[in-house]
Design a protein around this motif. Structure first.
Motif, short mmCIF file in Angstrom:
data_model
loop_
_atom_site.label_atom_id
_atom_site.label_comp_id
_atom_site.label_asym_id
_atom_site.label_seq_id
_atom_site.Cartn_x
_atom_site.Cartn_y
_atom_site.Cartn_z
N TYR A 172 32.10 -81.36 -1.03
CA TYR A 172 30.85 -82.02 -0.65
C TYR A 172 31.02 -83.09 0.44
O TYR A 172 30.14 -83.26 1.27
CB TYR A 172 30.22 -82.66 -1.89
N HIS A 173 32.15 -83.79 0.43
CA HIS A 173 32.34 -84.91 1.37
C HIS A 173 33.73 -84.83 1.99
O HIS A 173 34.66 -85.51 1.55
CB HIS A 173 32.14 -86.25 0.64
N PRO A 174 33.89 -83.99 3.02
CA PRO A 174 35.21 -83.84 3.66
C PRO A 174 35.59 -85.07 4.48
O PRO A 174 34.72 -85.85 4.89
CB PRO A 174 35.02 -82.61 4.55
N ILE A 175 36.87 -85.18 4.77
CA ILE A 175 37.33 -86.35 5.51
C ILE A 175 37.03 -86.23 7.00
O ILE A 175 36.90 -87.22 7.71
CB ILE A 175 38.85 -86.56 5.28
N VAL A 176 36.88 -85.00 7.51
CA VAL A 176 36.61 -84.78 8.94
C VAL A 176 35.38 -83.89 9.09
O VAL A 176 35.23 -82.89 8.38
CB VAL A 176 37.82 -84.12 9.65
N GLY A 177 34.50 -84.28 10.01
CA GLY A 177 33.29 -83.51 10.27
C GLY A 177 33.42 -82.61 11.47
O GLY A 177 34.49 -82.04 11.74
N GLU A 178 32.36 -82.48 12.25
CA GLU A 178 32.29 -81.49 13.32
C GLU A 178 33.18 -81.85 14.51
O GLU A 178 33.23 -82.99 14.94
CB GLU A 178 30.84 -81.33 13.77
N GLY A 179 33.85 -80.81 15.05
CA GLY A 179 34.69 -80.96 16.22
C GLY A 179 34.64 -79.70 17.06
O GLY A 179 33.71 -78.89 16.92
N GLU A 180 35.68 -79.47 17.87
CA GLU A 180 35.69 -78.27 18.70
C GLU A 180 37.11 -77.94 19.15
O GLU A 180 37.99 -78.81 19.19
CB GLU A 180 34.80 -78.43 19.94
N VAL A 181 37.30 -76.67 19.47
CA VAL A 181 38.55 -76.20 20.07
C VAL A 181 38.18 -75.45 21.34
O VAL A 181 37.30 -74.59 21.31
CB VAL A 181 39.34 -75.27 19.11
N LEU A 182 38.83 -75.78 22.45
CA LEU A 182 38.63 -75.06 23.70
C LEU A 182 39.68 -73.96 23.76
O LEU A 182 40.88 -74.22 23.85
CB LEU A 182 38.76 -75.99 24.89
N VAL A 183 39.22 -72.72 23.70
CA VAL A 183 40.12 -71.57 23.64
C VAL A 183 40.31 -71.02 25.05
O VAL A 183 39.35 -70.66 25.73
CB VAL A 183 39.55 -70.48 22.70
N ASP A 184 41.56 -70.94 25.48
CA ASP A 184 41.88 -70.43 26.82
C ASP A 184 41.84 -68.91 26.80
O ASP A 184 42.63 -68.26 26.12
CB ASP A 184 43.27 -70.91 27.24
N MET A 185 40.94 -68.34 27.59
CA MET A 185 40.81 -66.89 27.67
C MET A 185 41.45 -66.31 28.92
O MET A 185 41.86 -65.15 28.95
CB MET A 185 39.33 -66.49 27.62
N ALA A 186 41.55 -67.13 29.98
CA ALA A 186 42.18 -66.74 31.24
C ALA A 186 42.33 -68.03 32.05
O ALA A 186 41.71 -69.04 31.71
CB ALA A 186 41.30 -65.73 32.00
N PRO A 187 43.19 -68.04 33.08
CA PRO A 187 43.32 -69.26 33.88
C PRO A 187 41.96 -69.75 34.38
O PRO A 187 41.22 -69.02 35.03
CB PRO A 187 44.23 -68.81 35.04
N GLY A 188 41.62 -70.99 34.02
CA GLY A 188 40.35 -71.57 34.45
C GLY A 188 39.15 -71.19 33.61
O GLY A 188 38.05 -71.67 33.86
N ILE A 189 39.35 -70.33 32.60
CA ILE A 189 38.24 -69.87 31.76
C ILE A 189 38.51 -70.29 30.31
O ILE A 189 39.57 -70.00 29.76
CB ILE A 189 38.09 -68.33 31.81
N ALA A 190 37.56 -70.98 29.70
CA ALA A 190 37.70 -71.41 28.32
C ALA A 190 36.40 -71.17 27.56
O ALA A 190 35.33 -71.09 28.15
CB ALA A 190 38.07 -72.89 28.25
#
Length: 503
Positions: free
Chosen positions: A114-132
């Protein structure tokens, strides 16, 4: 920062008998916290210990034993959240997840529903040079691991090892933003990279220190967009969860098989049953494990032995100030500081140890030349010998000395490769080896000119051919290099050959 283009998720489309289908994937990644003690006891977390040797009374579920929170585990969870640009909840709480299994001696798992220590975030996933692509993190919660049931030691018995019981895990839950097998593997790879840079998880998938539960469903084109507008999960189809995936290759194979299995069911007029499945790597297929439980099946309730966890903003700020340079920032710096191509910078920053090694070689030197030798010569040889950078026979100082000798013109590229081989197999100071073995490059134009004259005089027929076809001048360069044992300066040789032949 790197100049990145952010692409929206590109769904993998699978053609079925009744039309196209798209994949929708969410992952729950379990990362073992890099702590020496467990989440609620002082028992060791050392891998490979004798079965049931790292077990405290509270881990074994002994009556009257109370859990005590490990502050170090909390700090590493907060550090992970900050590294993923996530919200840190100053107040969180632990709950009991109740179920029975032989390797869960307490009869419940302490987690944070019900009450986690960390909420919303993000990961930038590298798909190709210059593309995420952005994958949203829904939450990160702390929980204790269960033990391990062993079924293959004796066909008539099962054994239980409680060494893992109580080990701290961070469960990192993504949104259903991933749309294909390759993107799922890239996401896990990027998450592992960030955790290793942070030092909060060693990312060892072989030992089970990083493993993923993969949720897969299929939908028709347009349904995902409808989900995004309404946040109504019914648009995404019934999902099945594939448990405990600890290989990037298996993650991709499991998703592909599971998607096709679900499509076949739906096109046959049958329903996809929400369930938990396992992946069989030998048959490259998933199989049913149990029906998928909902939260109410576990009878979650606040753990009465643990007060709500309250942390101070100042403590969080101190952890934020201690964050290391993360892979995206390091990659961007390598591009600007050393003038590297983004691809080369990505290779060098893939592992934190590789990046550290390269920086030691490149410090005060030509970054591009240093990168070329680290990537092509060192990494290539280590891969051939199946060695990690930590086991490299060539130290950064030794490789840096080789780069210095090339930059000063003391040795040619060919001699440098011979020198690298000597240092790799025998060790020693590169500069001393060059002197002792007479490997120094010949830069005396008089001596080089003599060698050029001798080769030209000995090959009059080849001279006429070269004058008719200037591309054949390279033959003379090769002969001169051979005559000088590869020690002549290649540029000087090329210039003199061109001049002497009148080309």
């Amino acid at each position: 920062m790197l100049d990145l283009t952010y692409e929206p998720p590109k769904p993998k489309v699978i053609a079925g008998a009744t039309g196209d289908w798209e994949l929708v994937i969410g992952l729950e990644v379990h990362a073992q916290v890099a702590s020496k003690a467990k989440l609620f006891s002082g028992a060791s977390t050392r891998f490979g210990a004798e079965p049931n040797s790292n077990v405290a009374f509270v881990d074994a579920g002994m009556p009257g034993m109370l859990p005590v929170i490990n502050e170090g585990c909390v700090a590493l969870a907060v550090k992970t959240g900050l590294g993923l640009k996530a919200e840190i909840n100053l107040r969180s709480a632990f709950d009991r997840k109740n179920y029975f299994y032989p390797d869960l001696p307490q009869g419940y798992q302490i987690s944070q529903l019900y009450h986690p220590i960390v909420g919303e975030g993000e990961v930038l996933v590298d798909m190709a040079p210059g593309i995420a692509r952005r994958v949203r993190i829904e939450r990160i919660h702390l929980e204790q691991d269960a033990g391990k049931s062993i079924h293959d030691m004796d066909p008539t018995m099962s054994f239980v090892d409680l060494n893992r019981t109580g080990v701290a895990l961070m469960e990192i839950v993504s949104r259903p933003d991933i749309r294909g097998p390759e993107e799922a593997a890239a996401y896990v790879g990027k998450l592992r990279q960030i955790l290793r840079y942070l030092g909060t998880c060693d990312g060892n998938m072989q030992n089970g220190n990083l493993r993923a539960d993969v949720n897969v469903s299929v939908c028709r084109p347009g349904d995902y967009e409808r989900y995004q507008e309404s946040q109504d999960f019914s648009h995404l189809g019934t999902r099945c969860e594939i448990k405990n995936m600890n290989s990037m290759r298996f993650i991709q194979a499991a998703i592909d098989y599971e998607a096709r299995r679900q499509i076949a069911l739906l096109e046959d007029g049958k329903e996809v049953i929400q369930e938990t499945r396992l992946f069989d790597p030998d048959k490259s297929e998933t199989r049913s494990m149990r029906s998928k439980e909902e939260a109410h099946d576990y009878r979650y309730f606040p753990d009465p032995d643990l007060l709500p966890l309250e942390i101070e903003q100042a403590w969080v700020d101190d952890i934020r100030a201690s964050l290391p340079e993360l892979p995206d920032e390091k990659r961007a710096r390598f591009v600007t500081e050393f003038g590297l191509k983004e691809y080369d910078a990505s290779v060098l920053t893939a592992e934190v140890e590789n990046a550290t090694y390269f920086e030691a070689v490149a410090h005060g030197r030509d970054g591009k030349l240093a990168a070329n030798w680290v990537i092509n010569e060192l990494f290539g040889r280590l891969k051939k010998d199946d060695k990690a950078i930590a086991d490299s026979p060539v130290t950064p100082a030794q490789l840096g000395a080789i780069v210095d000798l090339i930059a000063k013109g003391d040795i040619s590229g060919k001699i440098a490769k011979d020198l690298f081989e000597i240092v790799y197999t025998e060790g020693g100071d590169p500069a001393a080896i060059v002197e002792e073995r007479g490997m120094k490059q010949v830069t005396d134009t008089g001596a080089i000119e003599t060698a050029v004259d001798e080769v030209i005089a000995a090959n009059p027929a080849q001279v006429e051919k070269a004058k008719a076809n200037p591309k054949l001048a390279g033959w003379f360069v090769g002969q001169v290099m051979k005559a000088t044992g590869g020690k002549a300066n290649p540029k000087a040789v090329n210039d003199l050959v061109t001049q002497k032949l009148g080309l």
